[in-house]
Enzyme design. Structure first.
Site, PDB file in Angstrom:
ATOM      1  N   HIS A 231      -9.319   5.546  -4.074  1.00  0.00           N
ATOM      2  CA  HIS A 231      -9.108   6.666  -4.988  1.00  0.00           C
ATOM      3  C   HIS A 231      -7.730   6.693  -5.620  1.00  0.00           C
ATOM      4  O   HIS A 231      -7.591   6.842  -6.831  1.00  0.00           O
ATOM      5  CB  HIS A 231      -9.364   7.973  -4.236  1.00  0.00           C
ATOM      6  CG  HIS A 231      -9.259   9.199  -5.074  1.00  0.00           C
ATOM      7  ND1 HIS A 231      -8.051   9.818  -5.335  1.00  0.00           N
ATOM      8  CD2 HIS A 231     -10.190   9.921  -5.724  1.00  0.00           C
ATOM      9  CE1 HIS A 231      -8.261  10.872  -6.110  1.00  0.00           C
ATOM     10  NE2 HIS A 231      -9.546  10.952  -6.368  1.00  0.00           N
ATOM     11  N   GLU A 271     -11.434  12.994   3.873  1.00  0.00           N
ATOM     12  CA  GLU A 271     -11.372  12.904   2.413  1.00  0.00           C
ATOM     13  C   GLU A 271      -9.942  12.694   1.885  1.00  0.00           C
ATOM     14  O   GLU A 271      -9.366  13.559   1.245  1.00  0.00           O
ATOM     15  CB  GLU A 271     -11.995  14.139   1.759  1.00  0.00           C
ATOM     16  CG  GLU A 271     -13.475  14.304   2.070  1.00  0.00           C
ATOM     17  CD  GLU A 271     -14.117  15.371   1.213  1.00  0.00           C
ATOM     18  OE1 GLU A 271     -14.219  15.160  -0.007  1.00  0.00           O
ATOM     19  OE2 GLU A 271     -14.496  16.418   1.759  1.00  0.00           O
ATOM     20  N   HIS A 273      -7.131  11.705  -0.576  1.00  0.00           N
ATOM     21  CA  HIS A 273      -7.030  11.587  -2.033  1.00  0.00           C
ATOM     22  C   HIS A 273      -5.679  10.958  -2.390  1.00  0.00           C
ATOM     23  O   HIS A 273      -5.509   9.762  -2.316  1.00  0.00           O
ATOM     24  CB  HIS A 273      -7.213  12.953  -2.701  1.00  0.00           C
ATOM     25  CG  HIS A 273      -8.632  13.430  -2.685  1.00  0.00           C
ATOM     26  ND1 HIS A 273      -9.617  12.840  -3.420  1.00  0.00           N
ATOM     27  CD2 HIS A 273      -9.219  14.462  -2.014  1.00  0.00           C
ATOM     28  CE1 HIS A 273     -10.765  13.476  -3.212  1.00  0.00           C
ATOM     29  NE2 HIS A 273     -10.540  14.454  -2.359  1.00  0.00           N
TER      30      HIS A 273
END
Length: 302
Positions: A231, A271, A273
């Site tokens: 990402h 998650e 980022h």
């Protein structure tokens, strides 16, 4: 080729699971500054101290945050079509982008003393001066979803076209050059510049790390887990490339000779980022579950 490096990873809670830490950067005050995309806040963390938060419109969707040339932090408000500025003592100013529904996302300081940003839903690159004057430059494509942006060493700004499957460069006069990626539907997201002028980017849909020279030569490095969904990307002081694997709950590093290492994060489905070098020299990544994770070599250094 893989290489093995022992690291320690510590998680620092900065919000509840719904707050959504998204991107982070090191400010001029020696603190980590980060966006809380779901709760509409900007956070500040000095390692070893309690975090503080500054409120925006709850539905503004702050995304990427970077240091500006004026000693303040600048950030995009994805859902509010605004660019924000916050001083190190917490004073906030916001500047509207003229095109409604443009979805500003990536932002970076340019060599001209202004901030440049992407408009994901409007196929434009924007420029905002430190006094809030906004100019927009249309791209020669539609539906391309320009995403991350960074200053190159060549006097231009480089950006990813997530749905256009290309890397773009915009000169200070607004002239745009596009470089298509070799891999179809790779969906590039994050991009960062190295000290040698080379740009590095991540292909979230292809599971690859990309490298592009200022003259447009592209090299791609497949990850061991092609479904990892890389990402964001940054470079440390040794020009080692660090990236987040959002879909695989890992952070990874890639050295100049192509040696690759990946590290599992402690909390499942956290998650990851954004990723940046922190004020302490370690790598820090924003975990959407409500934490910032510090990644350091086992001896305490990156």
């Amino acid at each position: 080729m893989n290489h093995v490096t022992q690291v320690s990873i510590e998680e620092h809670t900065v919000g509840d699971s719904g707050a959504g830490p998204y991107a982070l950067t090191t400010g001029p005050d020696g603190a980590l500054w980060y966006t809380l995309v779901h709760s509409g806040q900007i956070g500040r963390l000095v390692p070893g101290e309690e975090p503080t938060r500054h409120r925006l419109d709850p539905d503004s969707g702050p995304t990427v945050i970077v240091p500006g040339p004026d000693g303040a932090l600048w950030f995009t408000e994805y859902r509010a079509d605004r660019i924000g500025r916050i001083t190190t003592d917490g004073v906030i100013d916001e500047f509207g982008v003229p095109t409604p529904g443009c979805g500003p996302f990536g932002i970076a300081a340019g060599p001209d003393g202004a901030l440049w940003f992407t408009e994901t839903a409007a196929d434009r690159i924007g420029r905002v001066t430190v006094d809030g004057s906004v100019t927009e430059f249309p791209l020669p494509v539609t539906g391309a979803f320009p995403s991350a942006i960074t200053a190159g060493g060549d006097g231009g700004m480089w950006f990813t076209l997530n749905q256009g499957n290309a890397i773009g460069r915009i000169a200070m006069d607004g002239a745009v050059t596009l470089y298509p990626l070799p891999t179809q539907a790779a969906a590039p997201v994050g991009i960062a510049a190295g000290r040698d002028g080379v740009l590095w980017f991540v292909e979230i849909a292809a599971g690859q790390i990309g490298r592009i020279t200022p003259d447009g030569k592209i090299t791609e490095f497949p990850l061991p887990d092609r479904a990892a969904r890389p990402h964001a990307v940054t470079l440390d002081g040794d020009d080692v490339v660090w990236f987040t694997e959002w879909g695989a709950n890992r952070v990874g590093s890639l050295t100049f000779d192509g040696s690759l290492t990946v590290h599992d994060l402690p909390t499942p489905r956290s998650e990851p980022h954004g990723i940046t070098v922190g004020p302490d020299g370690a790598l820090w990544t924003a975990l959407e579950i409500g934490s910032l994770a510090r990644v350091a070599a086992a001896d305490g250094t990156t």
